[in-house]
Design a protein around this motif. Structure first.
Motif, PDB file in Angstrom:
ATOM      1  N   PHE A  52       0.850  -1.184   0.000  1.00 32.99           N
ATOM      2  CA  PHE A  52       0.000   0.000   0.000  1.00 32.99           C
ATOM      3  C   PHE A  52       0.892   1.241   0.000  1.00 32.99           C
ATOM      4  CE2 PHE A  52      -2.918  -3.174   1.548  1.00 32.99           C
ATOM      5  CZ  PHE A  52      -4.150  -2.782   1.043  1.00 32.99           C
ATOM      6  N   ILE A  53       0.555   2.197  -0.834  1.00 32.69           N
ATOM      7  CA  ILE A  53       1.334   3.424  -0.930  1.00 32.69           C
ATOM      8  C   ILE A  53       0.424   4.628  -0.758  1.00 32.69           C
ATOM      9  CG2 ILE A  53       3.153   2.435  -2.366  1.00 32.69           C
ATOM     10  CD1 ILE A  53       1.725   3.586  -4.807  1.00 32.69           C
ATOM     11  N   LYS A  54       1.034   5.755  -0.356  1.00 31.83           N
ATOM     12  CA  LYS A  54       0.303   7.006  -0.156  1.00 31.83           C
ATOM     13  C   LYS A  54       0.753   8.044  -1.174  1.00 31.83           C
ATOM     14  CE  LYS A  54      -2.079   5.818   3.511  1.00 31.83           C
ATOM     15  NZ  LYS A  54      -3.564   5.783   3.492  1.00 31.83           N
ATOM     16  N   LYS A  55      -0.131   8.974  -1.464  1.00 29.00           N
ATOM     17  CA  LYS A  55       0.196  10.041  -2.394  1.00 29.00           C
ATOM     18  C   LYS A  55       1.359  10.863  -1.847  1.00 29.00           C
ATOM     19  CE  LYS A  55      -1.790  14.009  -4.825  1.00 29.00           C
ATOM     20  NZ  LYS A  55      -3.005  14.814  -5.058  1.00 29.00           N
ATOM     21  N   GLY A  56       2.359  11.116  -2.688  1.00 24.05           N
ATOM     22  CA  GLY A  56       3.527  11.876  -2.283  1.00 24.05           C
ATOM     23  C   GLY A  56       4.610  11.054  -1.611  1.00 24.05           C
ATOM     24  N   GLN A  57       4.399   9.750  -1.445  1.00 27.88           N
ATOM     25  CA  GLN A  57       5.395   8.902  -0.791  1.00 27.88           C
ATOM     26  C   GLN A  57       6.562   8.636  -1.734  1.00 27.88           C
ATOM     27  OE1 GLN A  57       3.783   5.225   0.671  1.00 27.88           O
ATOM     28  NE2 GLN A  57       5.777   4.361   1.199  1.00 27.88           N
TER      29      GLN A  57
END
Length: 424
Positions: free
Chosen positions: A92-97
């Motif tokens: 799972f990834i987040k925006k801006g990571q």
């Protein structure tokens, strides 16, 4: 003569006694009981016609896919110095990571060189400005009115300013390349695959992996023209706040358990498929890994689902059992009072496994025959039987009717233990 009489007399007595005995026995024997004649006509099962609302729907199948999916690729070339622990298959990834970083030493040096060039260009521009001011002062002191632009040092001044702008552009380009040594996630989502690791030299534009957004997933559902008409969807449909699309129920088996998700139709494809003559209807499910999930089961990309698209509701229609429909628009109705078969042509709206939905041609409460009938004809003699909820069968017997005032066929309930739909 006497001898003949002696011979015939015993024979006559025997005949007389036999005939008389036969007559006496016929007179005193009881009348035989007459058995009831067997009921005429074919035994058939029937179910009553009822009223209700018709909720039109269409079934289709399709594969779940993310609405946004991209290939992660660097815009510059360099050796990979960092890979996020979340940048892994299924992560799972987040925006801006930060996902991947390329060694930045060469690009940092390029920024330093560009800054030096800007400083040199600024110095040159300052010198040209000063020299231009001196040239203008000299021209004024000499009282010259027709001095050329070259004497006023205008071209030299313009060149210095252009050089400064070029140096600044080179600095921005170097800083942009330095910023591009880091690759960031453009949205919240998940990693489908990764194809890079630390120490690997990545060329500009080479694939480092694939990621997709997990905010919305789509399912493309192929429908034919009749199904589009049943849903009331035009070929160029796009859902809006004022006109939302039809509700869609998605179903699939996940980990051995049936799962269900609820989405909606958002648009139709731009063109009809020339091979199948169908058009794809695009349905969406929001937040498939969160609020849109069925418990702990998300509607993940790649999953093959069955979809039921709910159309408009037609109120107050006549509903007959599906098994009673013969051909395209005929129903067999059993007249329980007369024990006769009636073949009706009806205005059929739609039929599915739950029933045949009719506008007219039959009445509520009539008995629609669900048993197979060979060589049927209007007025055929039948005996109507109705299976009740408690498992017993109600037999309508018009021949045993004795109540002439009510005019209703007599009813007999019997227990039936045989196969469903087979009279016992």
């Amino acid at each position: 003569m006497g001898r003949l009489v002696s011979i015939l007399a015993p024979i006559g007595i025997i005949i007389l006694v036999g005939v008389g005995g036969s007559v006496v026995l016929n007179m005193i024997k009881p009348e035989p009981e007459k058995a009831d004649e067997p009921r005429a006509g074919l035994n058939v099962f029937a179910e009553p016609v009822r009223r209700g609302d018709l909720e039109l729907s269409v079934s289709a199948q399709g594969e779940v896919r993310p609405r946004r999916e991209i290939v992660v690729a660097p815009q510059i070339t360099g050796r990979v110095s960092y890979v996020s622990p979340d940048f892994i298959d299924g992560g799972f990834i987040k925006k801006g990571q930060l996902l991947v970083r390329v060694e930045a030493a060469d690009y940092e040096l390029a920024v330093i060189r560009a800054r030096s060039g800007v400083a040199s260009a600024e110095q040159r521009l300052a010198r040209e400005i000063a020299e231009a001011e001196l040239a203008v002062q000299d021209i004024q002191d000499l009282g010259l009115d027709d001095a050329s632009p070259l004497a006023r040092r205008e071209p030299q001044l313009a060149e210095a300013r252009a050089s400064l702008e070029g140096a600044k552009a080179q600095l921005k380009d170097a800083e942009l390349a330095l910023n591009r040594t880091a690759v960031y996630a453009p949205f919240d989502g998940r990693v489908r695959e990764r194809s890079v690791d630390i120490g690997q030299v990545a060329a500009a534009g080479s694939a480092l992996g694939r990621i997709f957004a997990n905010d919305v997933v789509e399912v493309s559902l192929p429908l034919d023209d009749n199904e589009m008409g049943r849903l009331g969807l035009p070929l160029a449909f796009a859902a809006t706040a004022d006109k939302p699309g039809p509700k869609v129920i998605f179903e699939a088996t996940v980990a051995g358990e049936p799962r269900q998700w609820t989405g909606e139709v958002v648009r139709t494809a731009a063109a009809v498929n020339s091979m199948t003559r169908q058009i794809n209807v695009i349905a969406e499910l929001k937040d498939p890994y969160g609020a849109g999930a069925d418990g702990d089961a998300p509607m993940a990309p790649g999953l093959f689902v069955n979809a039921t698209i709910e159309g408009e509701t037609i109120p107050d229609v006549l509903i007959a059992p599906r098994g009673a429909l013969r051909g395209e628009d005929q129903l067999f109705i059993g007249d329980a009072e007369k024990g006769k078969l009636s073949i009706r042509t009806v205005d059929l709206i739609y039929s599915d496994t739950d029933g045949a939905y009719v506008r007219s041609g039959i009445d509520e409460g009539e008995l629609a025959i669900v048993s197979p009938v060979q060589a049927p004809f209007d007025g055929m003699s039948i005996t109507v039987m109705e299976r009740l909820e408690d498992g017993t069968v109600k037999v309508y017997d018009p021949e045993d009717r004795t109540d002439t005032e009510t005019g209703n066929a007599s009813e007999t309930s019997i227990a039936v233990t045989g196969a469903e739909g087979t009279p016992q």
